[in-house]
Design an enzyme around this catalytic site. Structure first.
Site: not given
Length: 150
Positions: A78-80
């Protein structure tokens, strides 16, 4: 590297309407990777997470680890988690690692976590549009950042 861990009674990941992973009691791990992350970050996080005492014992006190309860895990990239919201209303993801760096580190995280847990884990698929369902137990949700080990 940042990890949001959520204690769950059940969790699943669906990709393109197909169930990719499903667990009962255990942890759902959302993993955000930065370009500066290393194998040292991965080792520290995996060791820390499998031994973290966040599951209830027979007295209802959080004294048991994922290892103690023989729990399961799902690991989702999850890059966010590296969103910067300092300016304006559109988050910036400039601190998140690009796929050429993040994919090998994500795959290494999965392998190291499996080693410390002593069994297979469920996963998402890097870069895919995933539907993640969970029943958060407690709720217990913890954010761990390998750059802030204090």
């Amino acid at each position: 590297m940042r990890v949001v861990l959520q204690r769950v009674t059940k969790a699943s990941v669906t990709i393109e309407n197909k169930l990719n992973a499903e667990i009962g009691l255990g942890l759902l791990l959302l993993v955000g990777i930065e370009a500066e992350d290393t194998c040292e970050d991965i080792e520290w996080l995996c060791r820390k997470i499998v031994n973290m005492r966040i599951f209830n014992d027979e007295d209802g006190v959080m004294n048991n680890s994922l290892l103690d309860i023989n729990g399961d895990a799902i690991i989702v990239s999850q890059f966010t988690l590296h969103a910067s919201t300092k300016k304006g209303n559109r988050p910036s993801y400039i601190k998140a690692a690009k796929p050429d760096v993040a994919i090998p580190l994500y795959e290494e995280f999965i392998q190291v976590f499996k080693k410390y847990l002593g069994k297979e884990v469920g996963t998402g698929k890097f870069g895919a549009d995933m539907k993640v369902e969970l029943l958060n137990d407690g709720p217990v949700t913890i954010l761990i950042d390998s750059k802030n080990k204090s």
